[in-house]
Design an enzyme around this catalytic site. Structure first.
Site, mmCIF file in Angstrom:
data_model
loop_
_atom_site.group_PDB
_atom_site.id
_atom_site.type_symbol
_atom_site.label_atom_id
_atom_site.label_comp_id
_atom_site.label_asym_id
_atom_site.label_seq_id
_atom_site.Cartn_x
_atom_site.Cartn_y
_atom_site.Cartn_z
ATOM 1 N N PRO A 1 0.782 -1.232 0.000
ATOM 2 C CA PRO A 1 0.000 0.000 0.000
ATOM 3 C C PRO A 1 0.815 1.285 0.000
ATOM 4 O O PRO A 1 1.828 1.393 0.708
ATOM 5 C CB PRO A 1 -0.816 -0.094 1.299
ATOM 6 C CG PRO A 1 -0.913 -1.545 1.576
ATOM 7 C CD PRO A 1 0.360 -2.159 1.058
ATOM 8 N N ASN A 2 0.345 2.218 -0.794
ATOM 9 C CA ASN A 2 0.848 3.601 -0.880
ATOM 10 C C ASN A 2 2.180 3.749 -1.605
ATOM 11 O O ASN A 2 2.643 4.863 -1.837
ATOM 12 C CB ASN A 2 0.940 4.244 0.522
ATOM 13 C CG ASN A 2 -0.414 4.267 1.204
ATOM 14 O OD1 ASN A 2 -1.378 4.761 0.625
ATOM 15 N ND2 ASN A 2 -0.518 3.706 2.394
ATOM 16 N N ARG B 1 5.034 11.142 -2.457
ATOM 17 C CA ARG B 1 4.589 10.961 -1.077
ATOM 18 C C ARG B 1 5.735 11.262 -0.106
ATOM 19 O O ARG B 1 6.799 10.645 -0.195
ATOM 20 C CB ARG B 1 4.185 9.494 -0.954
ATOM 21 C CG ARG B 1 4.002 8.984 0.434
ATOM 22 C CD ARG B 1 4.009 7.457 0.415
ATOM 23 N NE ARG B 1 3.621 6.955 1.700
ATOM 24 C CZ ARG B 1 3.919 5.739 2.136
ATOM 25 N NH1 ARG B 1 4.591 4.894 1.375
ATOM 26 N NH2 ARG B 1 3.527 5.362 3.313
ATOM 27 N N TYR C 1 10.798 9.444 1.922
ATOM 28 C CA TYR C 1 10.944 8.365 0.939
ATOM 29 C C TYR C 1 11.741 8.750 -0.308
ATOM 30 O O TYR C 1 11.988 7.899 -1.164
ATOM 31 C CB TYR C 1 9.549 7.848 0.524
ATOM 32 C CG TYR C 1 8.772 7.276 1.696
ATOM 33 C CD1 TYR C 1 9.211 6.137 2.356
ATOM 34 C CD2 TYR C 1 7.607 7.893 2.156
ATOM 35 C CE1 TYR C 1 8.517 5.612 3.436
ATOM 36 C CE2 TYR C 1 6.904 7.386 3.242
ATOM 37 C CZ TYR C 1 7.362 6.243 3.875
ATOM 38 O OH TYR C 1 6.678 5.733 4.957
ATOM 39 N N ASN D 1 8.487 -5.015 -0.451
ATOM 40 C CA ASN D 1 8.293 -3.886 0.446
ATOM 41 C C ASN D 1 6.805 -3.893 0.786
ATOM 42 O O ASN D 1 5.988 -3.434 -0.017
ATOM 43 C CB ASN D 1 8.691 -2.565 -0.198
ATOM 44 C CG ASN D 1 8.535 -1.406 0.787
ATOM 45 O OD1 ASN D 1 7.890 -1.535 1.827
ATOM 46 N ND2 ASN D 1 9.114 -0.271 0.451
ATOM 47 N N ALA E 1 2.994 -0.509 5.075
ATOM 48 C CA ALA E 1 2.508 -0.634 6.460
ATOM 49 C C ALA E 1 2.037 -2.049 6.795
ATOM 50 O O ALA E 1 1.959 -2.403 7.976
ATOM 51 C CB ALA E 1 1.381 0.365 6.692
ATOM 52 N N GLU F 1 12.994 -8.614 2.600
ATOM 53 C CA GLU F 1 12.108 -7.499 2.963
ATOM 54 C C GLU F 1 12.880 -6.185 2.813
ATOM 55 O O GLU F 1 14.023 -6.095 3.270
ATOM 56 C CB GLU F 1 11.647 -7.688 4.409
ATOM 57 C CG GLU F 1 10.748 -6.582 4.941
ATOM 58 C CD GLU F 1 10.417 -6.781 6.430
ATOM 59 O OE1 GLU F 1 10.935 -7.754 7.043
ATOM 60 O OE2 GLU F 1 9.659 -5.959 6.965
ATOM 61 N N HIS G 1 12.596 -1.885 3.323
ATOM 62 C CA HIS G 1 11.928 -0.636 3.684
ATOM 63 C C HIS G 1 12.837 0.506 3.263
ATOM 64 O O HIS G 1 14.026 0.521 3.612
ATOM 65 C CB HIS G 1 11.633 -0.571 5.182
ATOM 66 C CG HIS G 1 10.636 -1.597 5.612
ATOM 67 N ND1 HIS G 1 9.292 -1.473 5.359
ATOM 68 C CD2 HIS G 1 10.806 -2.797 6.223
ATOM 69 C CE1 HIS G 1 8.661 -2.541 5.824
ATOM 70 N NE2 HIS G 1 9.552 -3.371 6.343
ATOM 71 N N ARG H 1 11.796 5.636 13.343
ATOM 72 C CA ARG H 1 10.530 6.357 13.183
ATOM 73 C C ARG H 1 9.557 5.961 14.309
ATOM 74 O O ARG H 1 9.991 5.535 15.367
ATOM 75 C CB ARG H 1 9.979 6.072 11.782
ATOM 76 C CG ARG H 1 10.942 6.529 10.672
ATOM 77 C CD ARG H 1 10.375 6.247 9.303
ATOM 78 N NE ARG H 1 9.152 7.003 9.068
ATOM 79 C CZ ARG H 1 8.270 6.698 8.092
ATOM 80 N NH1 ARG H 1 8.524 5.676 7.283
ATOM 81 N NH2 ARG H 1 7.181 7.405 7.948
HETATM 82 C C1 DQA Z 1 7.877 1.638 4.256
HETATM 83 C C2 DQA Z 1 7.821 1.881 5.773
HETATM 84 C C3 DQA Z 1 6.422 1.622 6.320
HETATM 85 O O1 DQA Z 1 6.391 1.872 7.725
HETATM 86 C C4 DQA Z 1 5.427 2.519 5.636
HETATM 87 O O2 DQA Z 1 4.128 2.204 6.095
HETATM 88 C C5 DQA Z 1 5.501 2.465 4.147
HETATM 89 C C6 DQA Z 1 6.830 2.451 3.528
HETATM 90 C C7 DQA Z 1 9.265 2.016 3.689
HETATM 91 O O3 DQA Z 1 9.536 1.589 2.571
HETATM 92 O O4 DQA Z 1 10.046 2.720 4.334
HETATM 93 O O5 DQA Z 1 4.496 2.516 3.450
HETATM 94 O O6 DQA Z 1 7.655 0.266 4.014
#
Ligand code: DQA
Length: 152
Positions: A12-13, A20, A25, A76, A79, A100, A102, A109
């Protein structure tokens, strides 16, 4: 072995990458990440397919698909990493090594980002290296596959 097939899954996102919260990011978009990974894949002699979804179920389905269609996964989860037991179980079920990623340093954070359901079932975790983390993950995964390391 060469020609490894790697699925790069994004939750997501992450479709908003580049627009964003650029202070967190960065300014690279997911299309930029795809281009960088495709160039790296050519260099390494493997193939990559990058996908993104805002849906947990879709991400689970893609992990299942990897059982037959891929040699390894870079994910990735966004959340979902912090609360999805369904994604964690899918990765545990599918005998393909998963790295994984991030982009941000989740440990620096908010507290809710410090825990990942996915990390215990991943072969490795890369955090805080920006979008370059995807390239590190691909290199590490291919290296691991070529070394004949166990699935996890
Ligand atoms: C993320 C970190 C997560 O906490 C966040 O919800 C994201 C992006 C990152 O790539 O740093 O959507 O996965």
């Amino acid at each position: 072995m060469t020609g490894e097939r790697v699925l790069v899954l994004n939750g997501p996102n992450l479709d908003l990458l580049g627009r964003r919260e650029p202070g967190v990011y960065g300014s690279a978009s997911l299309a930029d990440v795809r281009a960088a990974l495709e160039a790296l894949a050519r260099e390494l002699g493997c193939s990559v397919e990058l996908r993104q979804t805002n849906s947990e179920g879709q991400l689970v389905d893609w992990v299942h698909e990897a059982w037959d269609a891929a040699d390894g996964i870079v994910v990735n989860p966004g959340a979902l990493a912090h609360y999805s037991y369904a994604l964690r179980d899918a990765i545990a079920a599918v005998p393909r090594p998963t790295v994984e990623v991030h982009i941000s340093n989740v440990h620096a954070r908010e507290r809710f980002r410090h825990h990942s359901t996915v990390s215990p079932v991943a072969v490795g975790v890369i955090v805080g290296m920006g979008t370059y983390g995807y390239e590190l993950a691909l290199r590490g995964l291919v290296e691991r596959l070529r070394a004949g390391a166990p699935e996890r």
